[in-house]
Motif scaffolding. Structure first.
Motif, PDB file in Angstrom:
ATOM      1  N   UNK A  57      20.338  28.784  -0.554  1.00  9.81           N
ATOM      2  CA  UNK A  57      21.559  28.218  -1.095  1.00  9.81           C
ATOM      3  C   UNK A  57      22.681  28.548  -0.126  1.00  9.81           C
ATOM      4  N   UNK A  58      23.434  27.536   0.279  1.00  9.16           N
ATOM      5  CA  UNK A  58      24.505  27.727   1.250  1.00  9.16           C
ATOM      6  C   UNK A  58      25.806  27.178   0.695  1.00  9.16           C
ATOM      7  N   UNK A  59      26.834  28.032   0.692  1.00  7.86           N
ATOM      8  CA  UNK A  59      28.185  27.610   0.339  1.00  7.86           C
ATOM      9  C   UNK A  59      28.930  27.355   1.639  1.00  7.86           C
ATOM     10  N   UNK A  60      29.507  26.169   1.774  1.00  8.13           N
ATOM     11  CA  UNK A  60      30.278  25.810   2.957  1.00  8.13           C
ATOM     12  C   UNK A  60      31.747  26.039   2.637  1.00  8.13           C
ATOM     13  N   UNK A  61      32.338  26.977   3.343  1.00  9.76           N
ATOM     14  CA  UNK A  61      33.748  27.294   3.139  1.00  9.76           C
ATOM     15  C   UNK A  61      34.641  26.478   4.054  1.00  9.76           C
ATOM     16  N   UNK A  62      35.834  26.971   4.256  1.00  8.28           N
ATOM     17  CA  UNK A  62      36.815  26.303   5.096  1.00  8.28           C
ATOM     18  C   UNK A  62      36.478  26.546   6.564  1.00  8.28           C
ATOM     19  N   UNK A  63      36.657  25.539   7.377  1.00  7.55           N
ATOM     20  CA  UNK A  63      36.390  25.677   8.811  1.00  7.55           C
ATOM     21  C   UNK A  63      34.918  25.912   9.066  1.00  7.55           C
ATOM     22  N   UNK A  64      34.622  26.943   9.843  1.00  7.53           N
ATOM     23  CA  UNK A  64      33.237  27.249  10.198  1.00  7.53           C
ATOM     24  C   UNK A  64      32.601  28.267   9.257  1.00  7.53           C
ATOM     25  N   UNK A  65      33.262  28.613   8.181  1.00  8.41           N
ATOM     26  CA  UNK A  65      32.734  29.632   7.275  1.00  8.41           C
ATOM     27  C   UNK A  65      31.629  29.073   6.393  1.00  8.41           C
ATOM     28  N   UNK A  66      30.572  29.868   6.229  1.00  6.75           N
ATOM     29  CA  UNK A  66      29.526  29.528   5.269  1.00  6.75           C
ATOM     30  C   UNK A  66      28.845  30.820   4.850  1.00  6.75           C
ATOM     31  N   UNK A  67      28.198  30.759   3.705  1.00  6.98           N
ATOM     32  CA  UNK A  67      27.463  31.904   3.186  1.00  6.98           C
ATOM     33  C   UNK A  67      26.130  31.387   2.682  1.00  6.98           C
ATOM     34  N   UNK A  68      25.041  31.897   3.241  1.00  3.46           N
ATOM     35  CA  UNK A  68      23.706  31.466   2.853  1.00  3.46           C
ATOM     36  C   UNK A  68      22.980  32.619   2.180  1.00  3.46           C
ATOM     37  N   UNK A  69      22.315  32.320   1.074  1.00  5.36           N
ATOM     38  CA  UNK A  69      21.617  33.348   0.302  1.00  5.36           C
ATOM     39  C   UNK A  69      20.242  32.862  -0.121  1.00  5.36           C
ATOM     40  N   UNK A  70      19.371  33.824  -0.364  1.00  6.86           N
ATOM     41  CA  UNK A  70      18.111  33.541  -1.012  1.00  6.86           C
ATOM     42  C   UNK A  70      18.334  33.440  -2.512  1.00  6.86           C
ATOM     43  N   UNK A  71      17.314  33.084  -3.220  1.00  6.89           N
ATOM     44  CA  UNK A  71      17.445  32.811  -4.646  1.00  6.89           C
ATOM     45  C   UNK A  71      17.868  34.030  -5.456  1.00  6.89           C
ATOM     46  N   UNK A  72      17.266  35.177  -5.229  1.00  9.93           N
ATOM     47  CA  UNK A  72      17.572  36.372  -6.027  1.00  9.93           C
ATOM     48  C   UNK A  72      19.043  36.744  -5.922  1.00  9.93           C
ATOM     49  N   UNK A  73      19.569  36.808  -4.702  1.00 11.59           N
ATOM     50  CA  UNK A  73      20.983  37.161  -4.520  1.00 11.59           C
ATOM     51  C   UNK A  73      21.902  36.105  -5.115  1.00 11.59           C
ATOM     52  N   UNK A  74      21.548  34.849  -4.935  1.00 12.38           N
ATOM     53  CA  UNK A  74      22.370  33.770  -5.475  1.00 12.38           C
ATOM     54  C   UNK A  74      22.448  33.843  -6.998  1.00 12.38           C
ATOM     55  N   UNK A  75      21.302  33.985  -7.655  1.00 14.27           N
ATOM     56  CA  UNK A  75      21.299  34.053  -9.122  1.00 14.27           C
ATOM     57  C   UNK A  75      22.063  35.264  -9.630  1.00 14.27           C
ATOM     58  N   UNK A  76      21.945  36.384  -8.942  1.00  9.67           N
ATOM     59  CA  UNK A  76      22.692  37.587  -9.328  1.00  9.67           C
ATOM     60  C   UNK A  76      24.200  37.315  -9.246  1.00  9.67           C
ATOM     61  N   UNK A  77      24.629  36.672  -8.167  1.00  6.33           N
ATOM     62  CA  UNK A  77      26.049  36.345  -8.011  1.00  6.33           C
ATOM     63  C   UNK A  77      26.540  35.374  -9.071  1.00  6.33           C
TER      64      UNK A  77
END
Length: 146
Positions: A57-77
């Motif tokens: 799962x990848x969240x695309x932020x502003x500019x070149x920012x992004x955050x990519x996670x596996x399923x466990x971390x994403x669901x926890x968040x």
């Protein structure tokens, strides 16, 4: 009269050349509705079941920012986000575009998140794969509108 018939045939021809619906359009739309409804109901078990275990799962932020996670971390968040929110949050799809074949589909889904009086909109880009248990999310890339 001839011009009207020509215009009618042209319109029909252009419509026929448009992108055909996915062979499992209805099933995928139902699957995506469940994705949004389980999240909104804070049903993290049901929400997590929408994903393939190896999903990214990848969240695309502003500019070149992004955050990519596996399923466990994403669901926890996501679970923490609901727990820490002072008001219930609901997210609903507002438009879906789906294409692919019987094994893999891609969906572009516009959504609206309501958190009290705050409304955020954005887009999810799903890559879905057909499994023996039904459609599952192999990857999700999403962003909020500015």
């Amino acid at each position: 009269m001839t011009r009207a018939i020509f215009m009618l045939l042209l319109c029909l021809g252009l419509t026929a050349c448009g992108q055909a619906a996915h062979p499992e359009q209805s099933a995928i739309e139902s699957f995506l509705q469940r994705y949004f409804s389980t999240w909104s109901a804070q049903d993290m078990t049901g929400y997590g079941a929408c994903f393939h275990p190896t999903a990214r799962i990848t969240f695309v932020g502003v500019g070149d920012q992004s955050d990519s996670q596996g399923l466990t971390d994403f669901l926890h968040g996501q679970s923490l986000g609901h727990q820490r929110s002072p008001v219930p949050m609901t997210e609903v799809p507002t438009d879906m575009k789906i294409h692919g074949d019987a094994r893999v589909a891609q969906a572009e889904v516009r959504w609206k998140l309501t958190k009290g009086s705050t409304i955020v909109t954005g887009t999810d880009y799903f890559t879905l794969m057909k499994t023996s248990a039904g459609w599952k999310i192999a990857s999700l890339v999403f962003y909020n509108d500015p």
